[in-house]
Design an enzyme around this catalytic site. Structure first.
Site, PDB file in Angstrom:
ATOM      1  N   HIS A 192       0.826  -1.201   0.000  1.00 54.80           N
ATOM      2  CA  HIS A 192       0.000   0.000   0.000  1.00 54.80           C
ATOM      3  C   HIS A 192       0.867   1.260   0.000  1.00 54.80           C
ATOM      4  O   HIS A 192       0.557   2.242  -0.684  1.00 54.80           O
ATOM      5  CB  HIS A 192      -0.902   0.003   1.237  1.00 54.80           C
ATOM      6  N   CYS A 499      -3.143  -3.178 -19.525  1.00 56.70           N
ATOM      7  CA  CYS A 499      -3.438  -2.330 -18.368  1.00 56.70           C
ATOM      8  C   CYS A 499      -2.524  -2.594 -17.177  1.00 56.70           C
ATOM      9  O   CYS A 499      -2.816  -2.155 -16.072  1.00 56.70           O
ATOM     10  CB  CYS A 499      -4.896  -2.498 -17.948  1.00 56.70           C
TER      11      CYS A 499
END
Length: 539
Positions: A192, A499
């Site tokens: 994160h 992507c």
């Protein structure tokens, strides 16, 4: 070799440590070690008092996190909400409370309980689970700080933070406006904090290995993944010139941000953006991109309130579609399981990365999948929506998923609810789909997920410093598969895009264009650099 120091000059004090770049950039400043031990906890002799003390500390930590959530947005808010959900989960605190009843002190009981959870996450073969260990360590420290009423010492302006890993709350509490960076002996490029660092332009290197306990000015080259300690002379000059060149490229790239992407030979290339949360679009001008090539939906799942209902999902999808103003928005159905655990949805498995995840899990839980399908069908009436399924390995999975869309569309028609059937495509990330794309010719489009495809082809995790050199999209084996998919799509009029992270990497873009791709989707922070790299390519 990653994580090992090498002498870089005749000066005995000059060392270079090599790791993995998690967020490109350059920083120089004093080293700041943020893993200082907490103040000593003073225990009582009463289990009842220890129980109440721990509960109060958990409540205090929860309050601190709630304050951070209120000032955060997008992915930052999501990860903090995950921590809030974990703190509210009795299964996390009950082992500690049980240990207190057996005579353990509150701090010891909490540390031991969290240590077991952390060890389980760190032992996982999957990078996402290992990245979650940092959240659990953060939760552990937040409660220990509350137990001792101690607060983290702030880093000086422009410092390079060092330690084994860094907690999201530490990152968010640091003032990055005056420079600085992060150099971790362990850590993960999929964590994160790494995502936050990339979105905010904070230089970050992970996997450096053990670092010496010394003070002084350090040079962090997060473009190439190195940390220099005790640098002097030519090393400093080289670092400065590299940093200036990097900044120059960034500034020059801004000239391309509002222009259509075109190669040096005049070939147009579509450049879309990847988003993880509807709030991400608030800071993106739709005029700078060609739409959304990947909208993840995992942000809706795993929140403290439980699994999302239909209206919650519909509002999130509608927001992005209306922002796109007619440009395409490709939304991926929930890619839960394996690397993205969701309470009440996913299952515990011995090898979750190769288990019941992505479309497999959605098809196994049609009660949950149908809710998402209805929300997507309703949202499709509000814009240019495309939907893709993750982790497709065999054509039967695509056929079953499309059949569910057809069933729910008929139900909405019968109920008189406005909706629209969007084009349904697949993620090409499992090698079976890339090797035999002809089996999936019914799909409306292909979207290559370069992260997972590369990991599966090379059998090398992208966050593992020991095998980082193997995990490259430019490896001939990976490029051959990408080219085969692009060629098949072109010959059969099936749109093909990419992507994954490689789409925004300037070094990878020429290879991807040469492989035949003409549609890339990148994280917003990489948009300008990607367009600049395309402009210099000859494809």
């Amino acid at each position: 070799m990653h994580g090992r120091p090498d002498r870089i000059s005749s000066a005995e004090s000059e060392l270079r440590f090599t790791g993995i770049s998690a967020s490109a950039g350059y920083a120089h400043g004093p080293l700041f070690r943020f893993e200082a031990p907490s103040a000593k906890y003073v225990t009582s002799a009463s289990p009842a008092i220890e129980t109440e003390t721990l509960k109060a500390a958990i409540a205090k930590a929860t309050e601190r996190l709630a304050e951070l959530v209120a000032s955060a947005a997008g992915e930052a808010a999501d990860m903090l909400e995950f921590q809030l959900a974990m703190l509210a989960d009795d299964s996390l605190s009950n082992p500690a409370l049980a240990a207190i009843e057996q005579g353990a002190a509150a701090d010891e009981a909490w540390s031991d309980a969290l240590a077991n959870e952390i060890a389980g996450y760190e032992a996982s073969e999957d990078d996402y689970f290992r990245a979650r260990a940092a959240d659990l360590k953060d939760i552990r420290q937040q409660v220990l700080d509350a137990l001792t009423s101690s607060d983290s010492v702030s880093a000086p302006p422009g410092a390079i933070l060092t330690g084994s890993d860094i907690a999201p709350t530490r990152f968010l509490a640091t003032d990055w406006t005056q420079g600085g960076g992060i150099a971790l002996s362990a850590g993960s490029s999929a964590s994160h904090v790494a995502m936050l660092a990339r979105s905010r332009g904070v230089p970050m290197v992970v996997g450096l290995g053990p670092l010496p306990d010394q003070d002084g000015i350090a040079l962090l080259d997060a473009e190439h993944g190195t940390l220099l300690l005790g640098a002097a002379g030519d090393s400093v000059e080289l670092f400065q010139s590299s940093a200036e060149a990097f900044i120059g490229r960034r500034r020059k790239a801004q000239d391309y941000l509002r222009k259509p992407a075109v190669t040096a030979s005049g070939t147009p290339v579509r450049v879309q953006v990847n988003i993880a949360d509807p709030a991400d679009v608030d800071s993106i001008d739709i005029a700078t991109c060609d739409g959304v090539g990947l909208m993840r939906t995992e942000f809706l799942f795993g929140k403290p309130g439980g699994l999302p209902d239909e209206d919650t999902q519909y509002r999130a999808y509608r927001k992005v579609l209306e922002w796109a103003d007619g440009k395409p928005v490709t939304i991926r159905t929930v890619d839960a399981g394996g690397d993205k655990p969701v309470p009440g949805f996913t299952v515990d498995e011995g090898n979750p990365f190769l288990g019941l995840r992505g479309i497999r899990l959605s098809l196994a839980r049609p009660d949950i999948f149908r809710i998402q399908i209805r929300a997507l069908l309703r949202a499709a009436a509000r814009g240019n929506l495309k939907v893709m399924f993750p982790m497709i390995a065999v054509p039967e999975e695509y056929e079953r998923a499309t059949a569910l869309f057809a069933e729910e569309a008929r139900a909405l028609t019968a109920a008189g609810i406005a909706h629209k059937q969007p084009p349904l495509g697949i993620m090409v990330e499992v090698p079976s789909a890339a090797i035999a794309p002809e089996l999936f010719a019914k799909a409306a489009f292909f979207s290559i997920g370069s992260n997972d495809l590369t990991q599966y082809v090379m059998a090398a995790a992208r966050d593992n410093a020991a095998v980082a050199a193997l995990n490259s999209v430019t490896n001939p084996a990976v490029l051959r598969l990408i080219e085969a998919v692009a060629t098949f799509g072109r010959e059969h009029s099936i749109p093909v895009s990419l992507c994954g992270d490689a789409g925004g990497n300037p070094a990878s873009i020429p290879y991807l264009l040469k492989a035949g791709l003409r549609d890339l989707s990148v994280v917003p922070a990489q948009l300008a650099l990607a367009k600049a790299a395309i402009a210099e390519a000859e494809a």
